[in-house]
Design a protein around this motif. Structure first.
Motif, mmCIF file in Angstrom:
data_model
loop_
_atom_site.group_PDB
_atom_site.id
_atom_site.type_symbol
_atom_site.label_atom_id
_atom_site.label_comp_id
_atom_site.label_asym_id
_atom_site.label_seq_id
_atom_site.Cartn_x
_atom_site.Cartn_y
_atom_site.Cartn_z
ATOM 1 N N GLY A 83 40.999 3.856 -2.239
ATOM 2 C CA GLY A 83 40.158 4.518 -3.222
ATOM 3 C C GLY A 83 40.606 4.380 -4.663
ATOM 4 O O GLY A 83 40.019 5.005 -5.553
ATOM 5 N N TYR A 84 41.606 3.568 -4.919
ATOM 6 C CA TYR A 84 42.081 3.369 -6.291
ATOM 7 C C TYR A 84 41.162 2.410 -7.051
ATOM 8 O O TYR A 84 40.610 1.472 -6.470
ATOM 9 N N VAL A 85 41.022 2.644 -8.347
ATOM 10 C CA VAL A 85 40.392 1.677 -9.245
ATOM 11 C C VAL A 85 41.480 0.705 -9.678
ATOM 12 O O VAL A 85 42.548 1.126 -10.144
ATOM 13 N N THR A 86 41.254 -0.587 -9.521
ATOM 14 C CA THR A 86 42.298 -1.571 -9.813
ATOM 15 C C THR A 86 41.904 -2.417 -11.026
ATOM 16 O O THR A 86 40.741 -2.774 -11.202
ATOM 17 N N ALA A 87 42.888 -2.724 -11.847
ATOM 18 C CA ALA A 87 42.648 -3.529 -13.048
ATOM 19 C C ALA A 87 43.841 -4.439 -13.291
ATOM 20 O O ALA A 87 44.986 -4.081 -12.982
ATOM 21 N N VAL A 88 43.577 -5.607 -13.846
ATOM 22 C CA VAL A 88 44.625 -6.584 -14.133
ATOM 23 C C VAL A 88 44.323 -7.244 -15.470
ATOM 24 O O VAL A 88 43.166 -7.327 -15.895
ATOM 25 N N GLY A 89 45.346 -7.715 -16.142
ATOM 26 C CA GLY A 89 45.152 -8.401 -17.408
ATOM 27 C C GLY A 89 46.295 -9.335 -17.708
ATOM 28 O O GLY A 89 47.430 -9.119 -17.280
ATOM 29 N N GLY A 90 46.007 -10.407 -18.428
ATOM 30 C CA GLY A 90 47.036 -11.366 -18.786
ATOM 31 C C GLY A 90 47.185 -12.471 -17.761
ATOM 32 O O GLY A 90 46.449 -12.544 -16.772
ATOM 33 N N VAL A 91 48.131 -13.338 -18.004
ATOM 34 C CA VAL A 91 48.380 -14.465 -17.099
ATOM 35 C C VAL A 91 49.237 -14.003 -15.930
ATOM 36 O O VAL A 91 50.303 -13.418 -16.114
ATOM 37 N N ARG A 92 48.777 -14.287 -14.729
ATOM 38 C CA ARG A 92 49.450 -13.802 -13.530
ATOM 39 C C ARG A 92 50.312 -14.898 -12.919
ATOM 40 O O ARG A 92 49.869 -16.010 -12.711
ATOM 41 N N HIS A 93 51.561 -14.534 -12.627
ATOM 42 C CA HIS A 93 52.515 -15.508 -12.114
ATOM 43 C C HIS A 93 52.994 -15.179 -10.704
ATOM 44 O O HIS A 93 53.791 -15.914 -10.142
ATOM 45 N N GLU A 94 52.492 -14.064 -10.143
ATOM 46 C CA GLU A 94 53.059 -13.628 -8.868
ATOM 47 C C GLU A 94 52.352 -14.218 -7.657
ATOM 48 O O GLU A 94 52.851 -14.119 -6.537
ATOM 49 N N PHE A 103 40.085 -7.683 -8.305
ATOM 50 C CA PHE A 103 40.313 -6.404 -8.968
ATOM 51 C C PHE A 103 38.968 -5.847 -9.430
ATOM 52 O O PHE A 103 38.022 -6.604 -9.679
ATOM 53 N N ASP A 104 38.916 -4.527 -9.577
ATOM 54 C CA ASP A 104 37.689 -3.907 -10.072
ATOM 55 C C ASP A 104 37.430 -4.293 -11.520
ATOM 56 O O ASP A 104 36.271 -4.420 -11.937
ATOM 57 N N ALA A 105 38.493 -4.478 -12.280
ATOM 58 C CA ALA A 105 38.353 -4.829 -13.699
ATOM 59 C C ALA A 105 39.387 -5.866 -14.076
ATOM 60 O O ALA A 105 40.536 -5.794 -13.650
ATOM 61 N N VAL A 106 38.953 -6.853 -14.863
ATOM 62 C CA VAL A 106 39.855 -7.865 -15.412
ATOM 63 C C VAL A 106 39.859 -7.692 -16.922
ATOM 64 O O VAL A 106 38.859 -7.978 -17.595
ATOM 65 N N LEU A 107 40.946 -7.203 -17.460
ATOM 66 C CA LEU A 107 41.021 -6.929 -18.900
ATOM 67 C C LEU A 107 40.949 -8.216 -19.702
ATOM 68 O O LEU A 107 40.249 -8.287 -20.703
ATOM 69 N N THR A 108 41.675 -9.198 -19.288
ATOM 70 C CA THR A 108 41.662 -10.516 -19.911
ATOM 71 C C THR A 108 42.396 -11.486 -19.003
ATOM 72 O O THR A 108 43.304 -11.097 -18.269
ATOM 73 N N GLN A 109 41.985 -12.744 -19.037
ATOM 74 C CA GLN A 109 42.682 -13.770 -18.271
ATOM 75 C C GLN A 109 43.486 -14.681 -19.192
ATOM 76 O O GLN A 109 44.062 -15.666 -18.757
ATOM 77 N N GLU A 110 43.524 -14.320 -20.463
ATOM 78 C CA GLU A 110 44.225 -15.138 -21.439
ATOM 79 C C GLU A 110 45.685 -14.702 -21.563
ATOM 80 O O GLU A 110 46.062 -13.591 -21.186
ATOM 81 N N GLU A 111 46.492 -15.617 -22.093
ATOM 82 C CA GLU A 111 47.892 -15.320 -22.355
ATOM 83 C C GLU A 111 47.990 -14.692 -23.731
ATOM 84 O O GLU A 111 48.021 -15.378 -24.749
ATOM 85 N N LEU A 112 48.010 -13.356 -23.771
ATOM 86 C CA LEU A 112 47.957 -12.636 -25.029
ATOM 87 C C LEU A 112 49.350 -12.177 -25.462
ATOM 88 O O LEU A 112 50.229 -11.966 -24.614
ATOM 89 N N PRO A 113 49.544 -11.993 -26.765
ATOM 90 C CA PRO A 113 50.779 -11.338 -27.219
ATOM 91 C C PRO A 113 50.878 -9.955 -26.600
ATOM 92 O O PRO A 113 49.868 -9.328 -26.263
ATOM 93 N N ALA A 114 52.090 -9.473 -26.449
ATOM 94 C CA ALA A 114 52.316 -8.199 -25.764
ATOM 95 C C ALA A 114 51.521 -7.067 -26.394
ATOM 96 O O ALA A 114 50.957 -6.221 -25.691
ATOM 97 N N ARG A 115 51.441 -7.031 -27.718
ATOM 98 C CA ARG A 115 50.738 -5.935 -28.393
ATOM 99 C C ARG A 115 49.255 -5.919 -28.035
ATOM 100 O O ARG A 115 48.677 -4.872 -27.753
ATOM 101 N N LYS A 116 48.617 -7.086 -28.039
ATOM 102 C CA LYS A 116 47.182 -7.145 -27.733
ATOM 103 C C LYS A 116 46.902 -6.783 -26.278
ATOM 104 O O LYS A 116 45.911 -6.130 -25.959
ATOM 105 N N LEU A 117 47.765 -7.238 -25.373
ATOM 106 C CA LEU A 117 47.581 -6.862 -23.972
ATOM 107 C C LEU A 117 47.800 -5.367 -23.781
ATOM 108 O O LEU A 117 47.082 -4.719 -23.007
ATOM 109 N N ALA A 118 48.761 -4.820 -24.489
ATOM 110 C CA ALA A 118 48.998 -3.372 -24.419
ATOM 111 C C ALA A 118 47.783 -2.606 -24.931
ATOM 112 O O ALA A 118 47.414 -1.561 -24.378
ATOM 113 N N GLU A 119 47.139 -3.116 -25.965
ATOM 114 C CA GLU A 119 45.938 -2.466 -26.488
ATOM 115 C C GLU A 119 44.799 -2.509 -25.472
ATOM 116 O O GLU A 119 44.056 -1.537 -25.314
#
Length: 231
Positions: A83-94, A103-119
């Motif tokens: 029952g969790y809402v799942t979200a992912v963002g950034g480049v995935r290496h795992e 995932f229910d939501a994809v924030l971004t699939q781009e390789e973003l600077p840490a600050r932008k991904l945190a936002e």
């Protein structure tokens, strides 16, 4: 990085933000990585399995192309079923692209600077405020390994800017390459291979289908390769 931080008592390392995170959050004192390579260790975090169990001994990207074993499941899949809402963002290496769970939501699939991904992650958290449903958020920050200068893409910073060599001249010394420590390295190699043989690790029982394994085996000291061949 490991425990090479000021919050662990390393006086020559200046890490105020991580120190504050450790002070306000949780400081792990008996934690270890399942692999010295980022991809396999990340796979262990999201599967709860050692590399020999989830199947990825090396990186999932070319030319290594490691894959999870059939049936291995990502933590987000189990949480989503609960029952969790799942979200992912950034480049995935795992996990390899074709094995990635939905995932229910994809924030971004781009390789973003840490600050932008945190936002982007903060935006997701704000959307969830008052929702009432539990959530799983996986922001995939870019690896911390590259030591590039700020604003100078691809340029490696001088060692004097990365380490306090005056206070700790041994900061950047690679002891593994020192002839003085050759005997210690030999004992570690011998012990590692003995452990792998004793537990029947599959990485020793069959040819590895990746250039990574072939190169690793080729780089081993000749004495170790001969000992392994003798069993």
């Amino acid at each position: 990085m490991g425990r090479h931080l000021s919050c662990y008592g390393r006086e020559t390392v200046v890490s105020p933000n991580l120190d504050r995170l450790a002070g306000e959050g949780v400081l792990l004192e008996r934690c270890f990585s399942t692999s010295p390579i980022c991809g396999p260790s990340r796979a262990s975090l999201v599967t709860g399995l050692h590399p020999q169990n989830h199947g990825a001994y090396g990186l999932m990207s070319p030319p290594w192309n490691w894959r999870w074993k059939p049936g291995v499941r990502h933590m987000s899949e189990r949480l989503k079923e609960a029952g969790y809402v799942t979200a992912v963002g950034g480049v995935r290496h795992e996990v390899a692209r074709e094995q990635r769970p939905e995932f229910d939501a994809v924030l971004t699939q781009e390789e973003l600077p840490a600050r932008k991904l945190a936002e982007a992650a903060e935006g997701f958290l704000r959307e969830r405020a008052g929702d009432g449903r539990p959530f799983y958020l996986q922001p995939c920050f870019q690896r911390p390994a590259p030591m590039a200068q700020p604003h100078v893409k691809g340029q490696i910073a001088p060692l004097t800017e990365l380490y306090d060599l005056e206070a700790d001249p041994m900061e950047f010394v690679n002891l593994a390459e020192s002839p003085k420590h050759a005997e210690i390295r030999w004992e570690l190699d011998r012990g590692l291979f003995a452990h792998l043989r004793r537990h029947g690790d599959p990485i020793l029982n069959s040819p590895m289908p990746t250039p990574y394994w072939q190169q690793t085996h080729a780089d081993l000291p000749r004495e170790v390769r001969e000992q392994y061949a003798r069993g």
